[in-house]
Design a protein around this motif. Structure first.
Motif, PDB file in Angstrom:
ATOM      1  N   ILE A  85     -37.641 -27.578  15.372  1.00 28.64           N
ATOM      2  CA  ILE A  85     -38.090 -27.472  16.755  1.00 28.64           C
ATOM      3  C   ILE A  85     -38.258 -28.861  17.356  1.00 28.64           C
ATOM      4  O   ILE A  85     -37.892 -29.103  18.519  1.00 28.64           O
ATOM      5  CB  ILE A  85     -39.411 -26.675  16.823  1.00 28.64           C
ATOM      6  CG1 ILE A  85     -39.162 -25.225  16.393  1.00 28.64           C
ATOM      7  CG2 ILE A  85     -40.001 -26.712  18.228  1.00 28.64           C
ATOM      8  CD1 ILE A  85     -40.427 -24.412  16.193  1.00 28.64           C
ATOM      9  N   LEU A  86     -38.793 -29.800  16.580  1.00 28.23           N
ATOM     10  CA  LEU A  86     -38.892 -31.178  17.051  1.00 28.23           C
ATOM     11  C   LEU A  86     -37.520 -31.737  17.401  1.00 28.23           C
ATOM     12  O   LEU A  86     -37.357 -32.423  18.411  1.00 28.23           O
ATOM     13  CB  LEU A  86     -39.543 -32.068  15.982  1.00 28.23           C
ATOM     14  CG  LEU A  86     -41.053 -32.002  15.799  1.00 28.23           C
ATOM     15  CD1 LEU A  86     -41.502 -33.104  14.846  1.00 28.23           C
ATOM     16  CD2 LEU A  86     -41.798 -32.129  17.114  1.00 28.23           C
ATOM     17  N   LYS A  87     -36.521 -31.450  16.549  1.00 24.62           N
ATOM     18  CA  LYS A  87     -35.166 -31.940  16.806  1.00 24.62           C
ATOM     19  C   LYS A  87     -34.650 -31.405  18.144  1.00 24.62           C
ATOM     20  O   LYS A  87     -34.042 -32.139  18.944  1.00 24.62           O
ATOM     21  CB  LYS A  87     -34.237 -31.498  15.677  1.00 24.62           C
ATOM     22  CG  LYS A  87     -32.737 -31.752  15.898  1.00 24.62           C
ATOM     23  CD  LYS A  87     -32.408 -33.224  16.010  1.00 24.62           C
ATOM     24  CE  LYS A  87     -30.912 -33.491  15.864  1.00 24.62           C
ATOM     25  NZ  LYS A  87     -30.071 -32.792  16.847  1.00 24.62           N
ATOM     26  N   GLY A  88     -34.890 -30.124  18.418  1.00 21.63           N
ATOM     27  CA  GLY A  88     -34.471 -29.554  19.697  1.00 21.63           C
ATOM     28  C   GLY A  88     -35.188 -30.189  20.868  1.00 21.63           C
ATOM     29  O   GLY A  88     -34.588 -30.443  21.913  1.00 21.63           O
ATOM     30  N   ALA A  89     -36.483 -30.480  20.693  1.00 22.93           N
ATOM     31  CA  ALA A  89     -37.242 -31.128  21.759  1.00 22.93           C
ATOM     32  C   ALA A  89     -36.737 -32.543  22.015  1.00 22.93           C
ATOM     33  O   ALA A  89     -36.647 -32.985  23.160  1.00 22.93           O
ATOM     34  CB  ALA A  89     -38.728 -31.153  21.390  1.00 22.93           C
ATOM     35  N   ILE A  90     -36.389 -33.241  20.940  1.00 24.88           N
ATOM     36  CA  ILE A  90     -35.863 -34.608  21.081  1.00 24.88           C
ATOM     37  C   ILE A  90     -34.554 -34.598  21.864  1.00 24.88           C
ATOM     38  O   ILE A  90     -34.350 -35.400  22.781  1.00 24.88           O
ATOM     39  CB  ILE A  90     -35.649 -35.252  19.695  1.00 24.88           C
ATOM     40  CG1 ILE A  90     -36.994 -35.477  18.996  1.00 24.88           C
ATOM     41  CG2 ILE A  90     -34.893 -36.573  19.817  1.00 24.88           C
ATOM     42  CD1 ILE A  90     -36.871 -35.788  17.520  1.00 24.88           C
ATOM     43  N   ASP A  91     -33.652 -33.696  21.513  1.00 28.81           N
ATOM     44  CA  ASP A  91     -32.362 -33.610  22.201  1.00 28.81           C
ATOM     45  C   ASP A  91     -32.547 -33.279  23.679  1.00 28.81           C
ATOM     46  O   ASP A  91     -31.768 -33.728  24.530  1.00 28.81           O
ATOM     47  CB  ASP A  91     -31.476 -32.555  21.543  1.00 28.81           C
ATOM     48  CG  ASP A  91     -31.006 -32.972  20.156  1.00 28.81           C
ATOM     49  OD1 ASP A  91     -31.018 -34.182  19.860  1.00 28.81           O
ATOM     50  OD2 ASP A  91     -30.624 -32.089  19.359  1.00 28.81           O
ATOM     51  N   THR A  92     -33.574 -32.470  23.986  1.00 28.76           N
ATOM     52  CA  THR A  92     -33.846 -32.099  25.378  1.00 28.76           C
ATOM     53  C   THR A  92     -34.464 -33.253  26.154  1.00 28.76           C
ATOM     54  O   THR A  92     -34.158 -33.460  27.332  1.00 28.76           O
ATOM     55  CB  THR A  92     -34.781 -30.877  25.419  1.00 28.76           C
ATOM     56  OG1 THR A  92     -34.174 -29.794  24.701  1.00 28.76           O
ATOM     57  CG2 THR A  92     -35.042 -30.444  26.851  1.00 28.76           C
ATOM     58  N   GLU A  93     -35.341 -34.011  25.494  1.00 26.28           N
ATOM     59  CA  GLU A  93     -36.035 -35.120  26.158  1.00 26.28           C
ATOM     60  C   GLU A  93     -35.142 -36.345  26.347  1.00 26.28           C
ATOM     61  O   GLU A  93     -35.352 -37.129  27.286  1.00 26.28           O
ATOM     62  CB  GLU A  93     -37.262 -35.539  25.327  1.00 26.28           C
ATOM     63  CG  GLU A  93     -38.376 -34.512  25.249  1.00 26.28           C
ATOM     64  CD  GLU A  93     -39.359 -34.640  26.396  1.00 26.28           C
ATOM     65  OE1 GLU A  93     -39.061 -35.355  27.372  1.00 26.28           O
ATOM     66  OE2 GLU A  93     -40.437 -34.017  26.317  1.00 26.28           O
ATOM     67  N   ALA A  94     -34.163 -36.525  25.492  1.00 27.46           N
ATOM     68  CA  ALA A  94     -33.421 -37.793  25.426  1.00 27.46           C
ATOM     69  C   ALA A  94     -32.722 -38.206  26.731  1.00 27.46           C
ATOM     70  O   ALA A  94     -32.794 -39.375  27.110  1.00 27.46           O
ATOM     71  CB  ALA A  94     -32.430 -37.757  24.272  1.00 27.46           C
ATOM     72  N   PRO A  95     -32.019 -37.296  27.435  1.00 26.27           N
ATOM     73  CA  PRO A  95     -31.282 -37.758  28.634  1.00 26.27           C
ATOM     74  C   PRO A  95     -32.142 -37.881  29.879  1.00 26.27           C
ATOM     75  O   PRO A  95     -31.777 -37.406  30.959  1.00 26.27           O
ATOM     76  CB  PRO A  95     -30.206 -36.679  28.800  1.00 26.27           C
ATOM     77  CG  PRO A  95     -30.809 -35.443  28.241  1.00 26.27           C
ATOM     78  CD  PRO A  95     -31.722 -35.887  27.119  1.00 26.27           C
TER      79      PRO A  95
END
Length: 312
Positions: A85-95
């Motif tokens: 879930i953290l990985k998904g949040a990171i990918d969403t926050e990154a751009p």
């Protein structure tokens, strides 16, 4: 560092334990909502927005003791799922730069000061300065990356989410309204997700997530309150157009239901247990109840006193 915690054999029937765990989680989430979405705090966050137009200052985080961050601070959820879930949040926050520049373009024709708050400025040679929203949001992905690396001992490759670009029509006012609904919805979703993760954490991990919640609530309230002022009394065509955003359309993926499905897919929803799904849905409902109570407390005269007389 171990990812899985040893546990003693259950002393109660499993079903009774599950009921107790769910009851404890609800109490925990209600306590977090009362703390982070206190109406007085929400009003303060909204009232400070015009001040940030003139004297922009990003919110400071409290000092974090990163050395104390460990997997024992994950509670009530498998660490592997928590990390996914953290990985998904990171990918969403990154751009974040793409998000801010798109929002800046929608805002610029309607309210230049809010456009600068969100996406900074662009000079004649194309040089960008960051807005407050970007300065506060751009620390989320690095913080979550550090959490992920320290809990898993692994580095991850970012999977950048493609952000829908600026797509103006002949009606900037309507464009901003539609875009604003999506912006508020994503801030609301982030608030609920990080609150839910806080409910499954303790110690330093919970503190880090708490800083993210403070940022997301801050931005959600500013966007929501500003939107109510800019588009007062959402009746008639605006209300109907807002409702249309909830419905799938064959010609476009630009609707809130599609946005929600995409977000949950990124967060590995298919691997969640039914208990965790129930918990996140409960979190969404309880947060919305708090927000709607705050929404109905806002008066047009109060909003005009904060932002000035609305032209709409």
């Amino acid at each position: 560092m171990t990812l899985y915690l040893a546990s003693d054999a259950p002393t109660k029937p499993l079903q009774q334990q599950d009921i107790q765990l769910e009851s404890n989680f609800c109490l925990n989430i209600r306590s977090l909502i009362a703390e982070y979405l206190d109406p007085v705090t929400l009003n303060t966050k909204l009232q400070e927005l015009p001040q940030q137009f003139d004297r922009p200052q990003p919110r400071k985080w409290a000092r974090i003791d990163w050395q104390n961050l460990n997997c024992d601070q994950i509670v009530g959820i498998e660490p592997q799922l928590f990390l996914a879930i953290l990985k998904g949040a990171i990918d969403t926050e990154a751009p974040i730069r793409d998000y801010t520049q798109t929002s800046r373009q929608y805002l610029a024709p309607i309210h230049p000061q809010m456009a600068e708050f969100v996406g900074g400025t662009v000079d004649k040679i194309g040089k960008h300065s960051k807005g407050i929203w970007e300065l506060e949001e751009c620390r989320h992905a690095p913080a979550l990356l550090r959490v992920y690396r320290q809990l898993s001992g692994k580095k991850i490759e970012l999977t950048f989410k493609q952000v829908r670009p600026y797509q103006p029509t002949s009606c900037p006012d309507r464009d901003l309204y539609r875009h604003g609904l999506h912006r508020i919805f994503t801030e609301y979703g982030a608030t609920c997700l990080y609150l839910w993760l806080m409910g499954h954490s303790k110690g330093t991990l919970r503190q880090i997530l708490g800083e993210l919640v403070c940022d997301e609530v801050n931005h959600l309230i500013k966007f929501w309150g500003f939107g109510i002022w800019l588009y007062p009394c959402p009746k008639g065509y605006r209300f109907l157009r807002g409702c249309q955003q909830l419905l799938p359309r064959r010609s476009s993926g630009n609707n809130l239901l599609t946005t929600y499905r995409r977000m949950m897919s990124v967060l590995q929803w298919q691997d969640w247990t039914w208990q965790h799904r129930w918990q996140i849905v409960t979190t969404f409902v309880l947060v919305m109840q708090q927000l709607l109570a705050w929404h109905h407390s806002l008066k047009p005269t109060d909003l005009d006193r904060i932002f000035g007389a609305s032209s709409n």
